[in-house]
Design an enzyme around this catalytic site. Sequence first.
Site, PDB file in Angstrom:
ATOM      1  N   SER A   1       0.817  -1.205   0.000  1.00  0.00           N
ATOM      2  CA  SER A   1       0.000   0.000   0.000  1.00  0.00           C
ATOM      3  C   SER A   1       0.854   1.258   0.000  1.00  0.00           C
ATOM      4  O   SER A   1       1.568   1.533   0.957  1.00  0.00           O
ATOM      5  CB  SER A   1      -0.926   0.020   1.224  1.00  0.00           C
TER       6      SER A   1
ATOM      7  N   SER B   1      -0.589   4.149   0.101  1.00  0.00           N
ATOM      8  CA  SER B   1      -1.312   5.059   0.990  1.00  0.00           C
ATOM      9  C   SER B   1      -0.897   4.906   2.441  1.00  0.00           C
ATOM     10  O   SER B   1      -0.695   5.901   3.150  1.00  0.00           O
ATOM     11  CB  SER B   1      -2.824   4.833   0.857  1.00  0.00           C
TER      12      SER B   1
ATOM     13  N   THR C   1      -9.826   1.192  -2.990  1.00  0.00           N
ATOM     14  CA  THR C   1      -9.105   0.732  -4.166  1.00  0.00           C
ATOM     15  C   THR C   1      -9.773  -0.506  -4.736  1.00  0.00           C
ATOM     16  O   THR C   1     -10.850  -0.922  -4.287  1.00  0.00           O
ATOM     17  CB  THR C   1      -7.614   0.494  -3.829  1.00  0.00           C
TER      18      THR C   1
ATOM     19  N   LYS D   1     -14.221   0.342  -5.989  1.00  0.00           N
ATOM     20  CA  LYS D   1     -14.474   1.753  -6.277  1.00  0.00           C
ATOM     21  C   LYS D   1     -15.895   2.029  -6.769  1.00  0.00           C
ATOM     22  O   LYS D   1     -16.406   3.129  -6.599  1.00  0.00           O
ATOM     23  CB  LYS D   1     -13.451   2.289  -7.287  1.00  0.00           C
TER      24      LYS D   1
ATOM     25  N   ASN E   1     -13.076   6.848  -4.661  1.00  0.00           N
ATOM     26  CA  ASN E   1     -11.869   6.336  -4.011  1.00  0.00           C
ATOM     27  C   ASN E   1     -11.575   7.050  -2.685  1.00  0.00           C
ATOM     28  O   ASN E   1     -10.581   6.746  -2.034  1.00  0.00           O
ATOM     29  CB  ASN E   1     -10.651   6.423  -4.936  1.00  0.00           C
TER      30      ASN E   1
ATOM     31  N   ASP F   1      -8.613  10.444  -7.537  1.00  0.00           N
ATOM     32  CA  ASP F   1      -7.822   9.981  -8.685  1.00  0.00           C
ATOM     33  C   ASP F   1      -7.933  10.988  -9.823  1.00  0.00           C
ATOM     34  O   ASP F   1      -6.961  11.289 -10.512  1.00  0.00           O
ATOM     35  CB  ASP F   1      -8.329   8.624  -9.178  1.00  0.00           C
TER      36      ASP F   1
ATOM     37  N   TYR G   1       3.482   3.030 -10.748  1.00  0.00           N
ATOM     38  CA  TYR G   1       4.544   3.740 -10.015  1.00  0.00           C
ATOM     39  C   TYR G   1       5.603   2.793  -9.466  1.00  0.00           C
ATOM     40  O   TYR G   1       6.647   3.243  -8.975  1.00  0.00           O
ATOM     41  CB  TYR G   1       3.939   4.559  -8.865  1.00  0.00           C
TER      42      TYR G   1
ATOM     43  N   GLY H   1       3.421   7.143 -12.390  1.00  0.00           N
ATOM     44  CA  GLY H   1       2.224   7.490 -11.636  1.00  0.00           C
ATOM     45  C   GLY H   1       2.457   7.974 -10.225  1.00  0.00           C
ATOM     46  O   GLY H   1       1.475   8.213  -9.494  1.00  0.00           O
TER      47      GLY H   1
END
Length: 247
Positions: free
Chosen positions: A14, A16, A60, A64, A85, A101, A209, A230
């Site tokens: 994650s 986040s 996620t 969503k 999201n 997003d 990413y 990303g």
Amino acid sequence: MTRYGLIGFPLTHSFSQRYFTDKFAREGIPDTRYDLFDMPDISALPTLFDLSGLRGLNVTIPHKQAVLPYIHRLDPSAEKIGAVNVIKLESDGSRTGYNSDYYGFRQSLTDWLTTLNRVPATLQALVLGTGGASKAVTVALTDLGISYKFVSRTKTDGTLTYAELDTVIADYHLLINASPVGTFPRSDEAPALPYPLLTAQHLLYDLVYNPAETKGMKLARERGASVHNGLRMLELQAEKAWEIWQK
């Protein structure tokens, strides 16, 4: 204890959690934590809403769209995209859905195009993939005045296949990988673009990413194209989520 978190499945890693944990430490935000809530079935969501101190959630894959019945109202961007999201738990017990997003992609793309001195409205885009990530991408492109076509492995009305790209790639200078192709641990894969036909006029924005430079980015860069991953989109969408939760 104030709590935030991420729901999805599977949550094998994650961005986040790492981002917000570092943010809380760096900015001295006390008594606050960010947790992962692995949720195979969205029906478990109402129980999570009762968690003491919970003020907001990120959402996620694959939830969503599945969260929509559990939301009382939608922000305009989430309504246009049809996906959420970010969920804010309001003080009155209601829940509002947002899509950060959209913001993260639009802002990061605009910033990148500015550094390259490219005017959005002069570009045509190919969006690789038709899954959930493409929804925020295409709404942002429309709002920026950038026309686009979807690219998919399967031919449908309104989409191109990868086999057709040889004949159109010269006209579409903005290429956006909104698919998971090339994501770790399958980093040896790349979207099936006609890389030898790319030029210095082409721009490849890869929403992946991890790794920081995907195989697709490397192949495009070797042909002179400009590339972008990303990570900045993720950072911007995370900060937008924090802004939403603090309103």
